[in-house]
Design a protein around this motif. Structure first.
Motif, PDB file in Angstrom:
ATOM      1  N   ALA A   1       0.854  -1.194   0.000  1.00  0.00           N
ATOM      2  CA  ALA A   1       0.000   0.000   0.000  1.00  0.00           C
ATOM      3  C   ALA A   1       0.888   1.240   0.000  1.00  0.00           C
ATOM      4  N   VAL A   2       0.653   2.147  -0.961  1.00  0.00           N
ATOM      5  CA  VAL A   2       1.482   3.343  -1.098  1.00  0.00           C
ATOM      6  C   VAL A   2       0.680   4.638  -1.015  1.00  0.00           C
ATOM      7  N   PHE A   3      -0.642   4.533  -0.902  1.00  0.00           N
ATOM      8  CA  PHE A   3      -1.474   5.729  -0.829  1.00  0.00           C
ATOM      9  C   PHE A   3      -2.804   5.390  -0.172  1.00  0.00           C
ATOM     10  N   PHE A   4      -3.219   6.254   0.751  1.00  0.00           N
ATOM     11  CA  PHE A   4      -4.526   6.124   1.401  1.00  0.00           C
ATOM     12  C   PHE A   4      -5.223   7.471   1.388  1.00  0.00           C
ATOM     13  N   LYS A   5      -6.512   7.460   1.098  1.00  0.00           N
ATOM     14  CA  LYS A   5      -7.361   8.636   1.315  1.00  0.00           C
ATOM     15  C   LYS A   5      -8.624   8.122   1.990  1.00  0.00           C
ATOM     16  N   ILE A   6      -8.897   8.658   3.178  1.00  0.00           N
ATOM     17  CA  ILE A   6     -10.014   8.189   3.988  1.00  0.00           C
ATOM     18  C   ILE A   6     -10.912   9.381   4.301  1.00  0.00           C
ATOM     19  N   LYS A   7     -12.219   9.185   4.137  1.00  0.00           N
ATOM     20  CA  LYS A   7     -13.181  10.230   4.491  1.00  0.00           C
ATOM     21  C   LYS A   7     -14.097   9.698   5.579  1.00  0.00           C
ATOM     22  N   ASN A   8     -14.153  10.449   6.677  1.00  0.00           N
ATOM     23  CA  ASN A   8     -14.996  10.097   7.818  1.00  0.00           C
ATOM     24  C   ASN A   8     -16.013  11.198   8.056  1.00  0.00           C
TER      25      ASN A   8
ATOM     26  N   LYS B   1     -27.504  15.605  16.316  1.00  0.00           N
ATOM     27  CA  LYS B   1     -28.259  16.862  16.410  1.00  0.00           C
ATOM     28  C   LYS B   1     -27.395  18.008  16.927  1.00  0.00           C
ATOM     29  N   LEU B   2     -26.359  17.685  17.698  1.00  0.00           N
ATOM     30  CA  LEU B   2     -25.523  18.719  18.306  1.00  0.00           C
ATOM     31  C   LEU B   2     -24.158  18.881  17.653  1.00  0.00           C
ATOM     32  N   TYR B   3     -23.756  17.930  16.829  1.00  0.00           N
ATOM     33  CA  TYR B   3     -22.353  17.878  16.414  1.00  0.00           C
ATOM     34  C   TYR B   3     -22.240  17.337  14.998  1.00  0.00           C
ATOM     35  N   GLU B   4     -21.313  17.907  14.227  1.00  0.00           N
ATOM     36  CA  GLU B   4     -20.980  17.357  12.922  1.00  0.00           C
ATOM     37  C   GLU B   4     -19.485  17.470  12.722  1.00  0.00           C
ATOM     38  N   SER B   5     -18.887  16.396  12.251  1.00  0.00           N
ATOM     39  CA  SER B   5     -17.453  16.378  12.011  1.00  0.00           C
ATOM     40  C   SER B   5     -17.184  15.696  10.673  1.00  0.00           C
ATOM     41  N   LEU B   6     -16.378  16.362   9.842  1.00  0.00           N
ATOM     42  CA  LEU B   6     -15.941  15.805   8.569  1.00  0.00           C
ATOM     43  C   LEU B   6     -14.426  15.708   8.602  1.00  0.00           C
ATOM     44  N   GLU B   7     -13.889  14.563   8.231  1.00  0.00           N
ATOM     45  CA  GLU B   7     -12.434  14.364   8.215  1.00  0.00           C
ATOM     46  C   GLU B   7     -12.018  13.825   6.850  1.00  0.00           C
ATOM     47  N   GLU B   8     -10.910  14.356   6.355  1.00  0.00           N
ATOM     48  CA  GLU B   8     -10.277  13.776   5.178  1.00  0.00           C
ATOM     49  C   GLU B   8      -8.829  13.509   5.543  1.00  0.00           C
ATOM     50  N   LEU B   9      -8.452  12.243   5.493  1.00  0.00           N
ATOM     51  CA  LEU B   9      -7.126  11.800   5.895  1.00  0.00           C
ATOM     52  C   LEU B   9      -6.387  11.276   4.670  1.00  0.00           C
ATOM     53  N   THR B  10      -5.140  11.686   4.500  1.00  0.00           N
ATOM     54  CA  THR B  10      -4.319  11.197   3.407  1.00  0.00           C
ATOM     55  C   THR B  10      -2.997  10.715   3.981  1.00  0.00           C
ATOM     56  N   TYR B  11      -2.504   9.595   3.474  1.00  0.00           N
ATOM     57  CA  TYR B  11      -1.246   9.048   3.965  1.00  0.00           C
ATOM     58  C   TYR B  11      -0.472   8.426   2.822  1.00  0.00           C
TER      59      TYR B  11
ATOM     60  N   PRO C   1       3.154   6.474   2.737  1.00  0.00           N
ATOM     61  CA  PRO C   1       4.228   5.988   3.613  1.00  0.00           C
ATOM     62  C   PRO C   1       5.583   6.642   3.317  1.00  0.00           C
ATOM     63  N   ASP C   2       6.289   6.978   4.390  1.00  0.00           N
ATOM     64  CA  ASP C   2       7.621   7.576   4.334  1.00  0.00           C
ATOM     65  C   ASP C   2       7.655   8.895   3.570  1.00  0.00           C
ATOM     66  N   SER C   3       6.525   9.562   3.468  1.00  0.00           N
ATOM     67  CA  SER C   3       6.473  10.801   2.720  1.00  0.00           C
ATOM     68  C   SER C   3       5.674  11.869   3.460  1.00  0.00           C
ATOM     69  N   ILE C   4       4.344  11.760   3.437  1.00  0.00           N
ATOM     70  CA  ILE C   4       3.496  12.810   3.992  1.00  0.00           C
ATOM     71  C   ILE C   4       2.188  12.226   4.511  1.00  0.00           C
ATOM     72  N   TYR C   5       1.607  12.904   5.488  1.00  0.00           N
ATOM     73  CA  TYR C   5       0.246  12.607   5.922  1.00  0.00           C
ATOM     74  C   TYR C   5      -0.460  13.933   6.162  1.00  0.00           C
ATOM     75  N   THR C   6      -1.749  13.962   5.862  1.00  0.00           N
ATOM     76  CA  THR C   6      -2.542  15.162   6.101  1.00  0.00           C
ATOM     77  C   THR C   6      -3.839  14.777   6.787  1.00  0.00           C
ATOM     78  N   ILE C   7      -4.293  15.679   7.618  1.00  0.00           N
ATOM     79  CA  ILE C   7      -5.579  15.531   8.292  1.00  0.00           C
ATOM     80  C   ILE C   7      -6.303  16.861   8.138  1.00  0.00           C
ATOM     81  N   ASN C   8      -7.416  16.837   7.442  1.00  0.00           N
ATOM     82  CA  ASN C   8      -8.262  18.014   7.304  1.00  0.00           C
ATOM     83  C   ASN C   8      -9.565  17.710   8.014  1.00  0.00           C
TER      84      ASN C   8
END
Length: 154
Positions: free
Chosen positions: A102-109, A114-124, A126-133
């Motif tokens: 595996a060399v690339f991941f993009k995950i959307k959560n 009623k009180l809360y909303e959370s959107l996450e976009e995760l990118t990974y 390996p041995d390079s970069i990871y991002t969390i938005n």
């Protein structure tokens, strides 16, 4: 004894990344932005279990969910898309190299109540970069936007 999983073992992959990066004593250049404030730290030693916790928490291999994701693509580039919109992990995209690693991941959560909303976009990568938005909206408290980017140095 290893149990058979319905989908790619995201949790196992990231747990082994935590061990590997910890053993290598890998450091990062890390950028953190919350709303309008940002901070950059160079050559930072991090707790890899904390850094990759959201990736580990995006595990879709619960026995009750074996029919909850639609799979598309091929053995090198594939996607899992949640059929049930109540599931936290909505989509996972994975690319593998010619050796099957595996060399690339993009995950959307997404989490919504009623009180809360959370959107996450995760990118990974390996041995390079990871991002969390992450975009959070809490009723009565307002919205927050988080962007974390880490470049793995060694």
């Amino acid at each position: 004894m290893k149990t058979k999983t319905a989908f790619f073992d995201i949790k196992g992959f990231f747990e082994s990344e935590v061990k590997r990066l910890t053993n290598k004593k890998s450091t990062v250049n890390k950028s953190v932005r919350q709303n309008d404030q940002s901070e950059i730290k160079m050559n930072l030693s991090v707790d890899w279990e904390d850094e990759l916790a959201l990736f580990i928490a995006s595990d879709i291999n619960k026995p009750a969910w074996k029919d909850s994701y639609k799979i598309s693509g091929d053995s090198v580039h594939f996607n899992y898309l949640a059929i049930d919109t109540n599931l936290r992990t909505r989509s996972v995209e994975i690319k593998k190299d010619k050796h099957g690693r595996a060399v690339f991941f993009k995950i959307k959560n997404m989490t919504r109540s009623k009180l809360y909303e959370s959107l996450e976009e995760l990118t990974y990568i390996p041995d390079s970069i990871y991002t969390i938005n992450k975009d959070q909206s809490v009723r009565f408290l307002g919205k927050n936007t988080y962007q974390i980017s880490g470049t793995v140095l060694k």
